[in-house]
Design a protein around this motif. Structure first.
Motif, short mmCIF file in Angstrom:
data_model
loop_
_atom_site.label_atom_id
_atom_site.label_comp_id
_atom_site.label_asym_id
_atom_site.label_seq_id
_atom_site.Cartn_x
_atom_site.Cartn_y
_atom_site.Cartn_z
N SER A 1 0.65 -1.21 0.11
CA SER A 1 -0.05 -0.16 0.03
C SER A 1 0.78 1.42 0.00
O SER A 1 0.29 2.22 -0.17
CB SER A 1 -0.96 0.08 1.14
OG SER A 1 -0.11 -0.10 2.42
N SER A 2 2.07 1.10 0.23
CA SER A 2 2.94 2.32 0.34
C SER A 2 4.26 2.10 -0.22
O SER A 2 4.67 0.49 -0.37
CB SER A 2 3.08 2.82 1.53
OG SER A 2 3.84 1.92 2.53
N THR A 3 5.39 2.98 -0.58
CA THR A 3 6.76 2.55 -0.92
C THR A 3 7.31 1.94 0.16
O THR A 3 8.43 1.08 -0.25
CB THR A 3 7.53 3.79 -1.32
OG1 THR A 3 7.29 4.80 -0.38
CG2 THR A 3 6.81 4.53 -2.39
N GLN A 4 7.17 2.04 1.26
CA GLN A 4 7.70 1.43 2.54
C GLN A 4 7.35 -0.21 2.39
O GLN A 4 8.50 -0.75 2.63
CB GLN A 4 7.43 2.09 3.94
CG GLN A 4 7.87 3.22 4.20
CD GLN A 4 6.96 4.63 3.50
OE1 GLN A 4 6.16 4.32 2.88
NE2 GLN A 4 7.75 5.73 3.71
N ASP A 5 6.29 -0.43 2.24
CA ASP A 5 5.94 -1.78 1.88
C ASP A 5 6.69 -2.45 0.59
O ASP A 5 7.35 -3.52 1.01
CB ASP A 5 4.50 -1.89 1.68
CG ASP A 5 3.65 -1.62 2.86
OD1 ASP A 5 3.97 -1.43 4.00
OD2 ASP A 5 2.31 -1.27 2.64
N PHE A 6 6.90 -1.87 -0.21
CA PHE A 6 7.66 -2.28 -1.35
C PHE A 6 8.99 -2.44 -1.01
O PHE A 6 9.68 -3.33 -1.18
CB PHE A 6 7.55 -1.43 -2.58
CG PHE A 6 8.27 -1.87 -3.76
CD1 PHE A 6 7.95 -3.09 -4.46
CD2 PHE A 6 9.45 -0.95 -4.12
CE1 PHE A 6 8.83 -3.38 -5.56
CE2 PHE A 6 9.94 -1.49 -5.24
CZ PHE A 6 9.72 -2.57 -5.86
N GLN A 7 9.76 -1.55 -0.20
CA GLN A 7 11.07 -1.49 0.09
C GLN A 7 11.31 -2.96 1.05
O GLN A 7 12.23 -3.34 0.73
CB GLN A 7 11.52 -0.17 0.99
CG GLN A 7 11.51 0.94 -0.11
CD GLN A 7 11.96 2.26 0.50
OE1 GLN A 7 12.66 2.27 1.47
NE2 GLN A 7 11.18 3.33 0.22
#
Length: 768
Positions: free
Chosen positions: A672-678
């Protein structure tokens, strides 16, 4: 036939040969050690090989192996405890802790049988896992070399004759290698026509192996040039083959129900079984008597029990003495250890036997006493008649006075009993005017210097050889079973009714004590009876006097009491003439009595010093009188051991379970966010490290993705590009389209990784 089915079938044959090869290597241990259960060892090997063939996870194989090791320890050393009981696990952990101290100090001779058996099964389990590794890697030659070396060493360094087993191991190993090479050749040229072309080669290999097997079994072999390697090793300080050690043979002294095949060496075993506190003189503890001699041992007939509910039943069913035998009423209190079999020994003639909370029954043919449910008792209270035999009365006994039922049952000998045994029995008793002197002649003959008492290097009779004949005329060395059986058979050959009795000797003196029996305080003398006190002796029937005990085994002193004549029966003397072989006189008896008193005093002094040690040995077996006592110290140790084993197993399998955890986290990531993707991307890098594709410190993420892209899939490069965009653009938002696109790349990448691992495992299976 498909290629997959072909691999399964040939692998099944290879693993079956591997299991049989393990069995051939382990089979000598049944004769060399106290682990004498063939079925248990076969089960252990079969379960391990089956799990290896099914390619079950290593942690599961190790867990099942550990459970089977605990089951084996329970089977051999704690058969009377419930399998799921916590008590025997505490005893095992205590024993392991004590023996680790002996190992640390290099005291190998102090290791207990329990610890030795436990370590043996651990070592054997490790060997099976080594075999598993070799089978999977296709390195069968290492397994074959190990099998051949172990069989040669056993044949060289022990008394085990490994001629046939070595040939069988070679034939099995060559068969396994042939199947394996055939499998590899067939997989490289798979096809119906190619497979048919390999059959002649396979047939030639089979014929060559069969010829080798037949030649190896039939060709004469030279005798051993090293006749006593175990004695040589013992002289160098190696105690593995000494009597009483773990590797001293599969027969351990102790009570055994099966007496159908006697012979062979036995090893000492000091395991405590029960304590007996008696008010009178210490006597032998009878368990059962047997009457049918087969030439190999004593047969077991069908059991016929009757309930014993009152004193009349006991006096009728366990009657031993006639009216002419004087008796003294005595009391005994027995307390049984956990290691004791389910028996109720008794001494003298029981008048009443009480087992708390249990009803009793008597076996009519053997005189054996048991609880109704045949479970082990914790204690036994015995009122019994202690005999004082009258020698003048015994000397008046003649053969003509024997009841017909006694003669029919207790004169039996095999029809093929060797003539020289019959003639010896008749010759020894000839010229004696009465039965007592006839019996004494046979007893004195067996206790003479013609024969030697020993528990070591006792030969077994050959297939068609009589047990007594082999002992009397060939080996002339043995222990109580040899002497007592020979006595009974010799007397029966001379027409004198006799029977074979088994049980225990008096045991070792412990202490003086007082116990309440039937509401009265009684002064008692307590003795400790162990497995090493297991014994057998002979009984002879005298009309009017009943069954009289005689001790034919050298180094054992019969505790029975004899009075020189009926008038002085109140002052009885011990049977000195049976222990010395001399004629019976009152003076000799008094000397023997004094000697016995001196010996008892010496035992008192020696055993007092050992009380603390014996108390520690038996403390773990003591019964609790109220509730379940939890040993929190042992619980703590067991918990620490379990946690340590779990930590080691977790460390060894960390890649598998960590990989599974990371994959699950990646799949559950909401994106849901770039932090999740990282977070997801960093987990992907960890997964690649688990697969052996570690990133170099000098590599950029893009270079790393390009390098491993051929193995990890093109999706990784696209995910890396998206990761760099997010990092360098400081974008903290992901649109729904971005999330769906990343999820699609991620799923394709995980699928490609799964296919790659599956393909790799298939290649390994083909090679191994």
């Amino acid at each position: 036939m498909s290629e997959r089915l072909f691999i399964k079938l040939t692998n099944a044959i290879i693993y079956a040969f591997a299991g049989f090869l393990l069995w051939l290597c382990a089979k000598p241990l049944i004769e060399l050690t106290i682990l004498n259960s063939r079925a248990l060892l076969i089960l252990f090997i079969a379960v391990m090989v089956l799990m290896f063939y099914l390619k079950l996870p290593g942690w599961l194989c190790a867990s099942v192996c550990g459970l089977m090791i605990l089951h084996a320890v329970h089977f051999y050393f704690f058969p009377n405890d419930p399998l799921l009981s916590f008590d025997w696990l505490i005893q095992l952990s205590t024993d392991i802790g004590a023996n680790i101290g002996h190992l640390w100090q290099g005291e190998m001779g102090q290791l207990t049988d329990l610890f030795s058996a436990f370590m043996f099964y651990i070592l054997f389990g490790m060997i099976t896992f080594a075999v598993r590794h070799w089978l999977r890697r296709g390195k069968l030659v290492f397994f074959v070399i190990l099998a051949i070396i172990s069989s040669v060493l056993i044949d060289t360094l022990t008394f085990y004759n490994g001629n046939k087993s070595i040939v069988a191991i070679l034939a099995t190993a060559l068969s396994m290698l042939s199947i394996y090479r055939w499998q590899l050749f067939s997989l490289n040229h798979f096809g119906e026509k190619k497979l048919k072309n390999t059959l002649p080669w396979f047939a030639i290999s089979g014929v060559a192996i069969a010829v080798l097997l037949i030649a190896g079994l039939l060709i004469p072999k030279p005798n051993s040039q090293w006749t006593a390697p175990s004695s040589y090793l013992s002289g160098l300080g190696f105690t593995f083959f000494q009597n009483g050690s773990f590797f001293s043979g599969n027969q351990r002294i102790g009570y055994d129900e099966d007496d159908t095949s006697l012979g062979g060496s036995i090893s000492m075993d000091q395991t405590p079984l029960f304590t007996a506190a008696v008010s009178g003189n210490p006597g032998y503890w009878r368990v059962a008597h047997k009457d049918h001699y087969t030439g190999r041992g004593w047969s077991d007939s069908d059991h016929f029990y009757l309930p014993a509910s009152d004193r009349t039943a006991f006096s009728t069913m366990l009657s031993l003495y006639g009216t002419q035998t004087k008796t003294n009423n005595q009391t005994a209190v027995l307390h049984f250890e956990n290691s004791s079999p389910a028996i109720l020994p008794y001494t003298g003639e029981p008048q009443w036997v009480e087992v708390p909370g249990q009803r009793l029954k008597v076996e009519q043919l053997t005189g054996q006493l048991q609880t109704i449910d045949e479970k082990k008792a914790t204690s036994e209270i015995l009122d019994y008649a202690e005999p004082v035999y009258q020698t003048d009365v015994l000397r008046r006994t003649t053969t003509e006075r024997d009841p017909e039922v006694i003669r029919d049952r207790y004169l039996q000998v095999p029809q093929d009993l060797p003539v020289r045994v019959r003639e010896l029995g008749q010759r020894l008793t000839a010229g004696k005017s009465n039965r007592y002197d006839q019996v004494k002649a046979v007893v004195n003959y067996l206790r003479s210097s013609r024969f030697r008492y020993s528990t070591d290097n006792i030969p077994r009779p050959s297939r068609n050889q009589d047990y007594v004949d082999q002992f009397l005329f060939e080996s002339k060395v043995g222990y109580c079973d040899n002497f007592s059986t020979a006595m009974v058979v010799l007397l029966r050959s001379a027409g004198i009714p006799a029977r074979w009795v088994k049980g225990f000797t008096s045991g070792d003196y412990q202490q003086q004590l007082q116990e309440k029996v039937n509401g009265k305080t009684v002064n008692l003398t307590q003795y400790q009876i162990t497995n090493a006190d297991a014994h057998s002796w002979g009984e002879v029937y005298f009309p009017g006097s009943g069954w009289v005990t005689f001790e034919p085994t050298p180094s054992f002193n019969d505790p029975s009491q004899f009075a020189a004549n009926s008038s002085n029966s109140g002052s009885s003397q011990s049977n000195a003439d049976q222990s010395s072989g001399e004629s019976e006189t009152t003076e000799d008896q008094q000397d023997a009595s004094s000697q016995q008193d001196e010996q008892t005093n010496q035992q008192t002094k020696n055993k007092t010093d050992q009380q603390a040690e014996n108390a520690q040995t038996k403390s773990h077996s003591a019964k609790k009188t109220s509730g379940l006592m939890i040993h929190w110290q042992y619980v703590g140790w067991m918990t620490m051991i379990v946690l340590l084993i779990g930590a080691i197993a977790a460390w060894l399998t960390r890649k598998k379970w960590l990989r599974a955890i990371y994959i699950r986290k990646v799949q559950k990531n909401p994106l849901s966010s770039t932090q999740d993707f990282q977070k997801m991307y960093r987990m992907l890098l960890l997964l690649l490290q688990f697969d052996g594709m570690k990133r170099s410190e000098s590599e950029t993420l893009r270079e790393y993705a390009e390098r491993v892209g051929t193995n990890a899939g093109a999706e990784l490069l696209r995910l890396t590009e998206r990761y760099e965009q997010i990092i360098y653009s400081n974008d903290h938002q992901l649109t729904s389209n971005d999330s769906e696109h990343i999820r699609s790349l991620l799923n394709r990448w995980l699928l490609s990784q799964s296919k790659r691992k599956h393909a790799t495992s298939v290649v390994k299976r083909k090679k191994g």
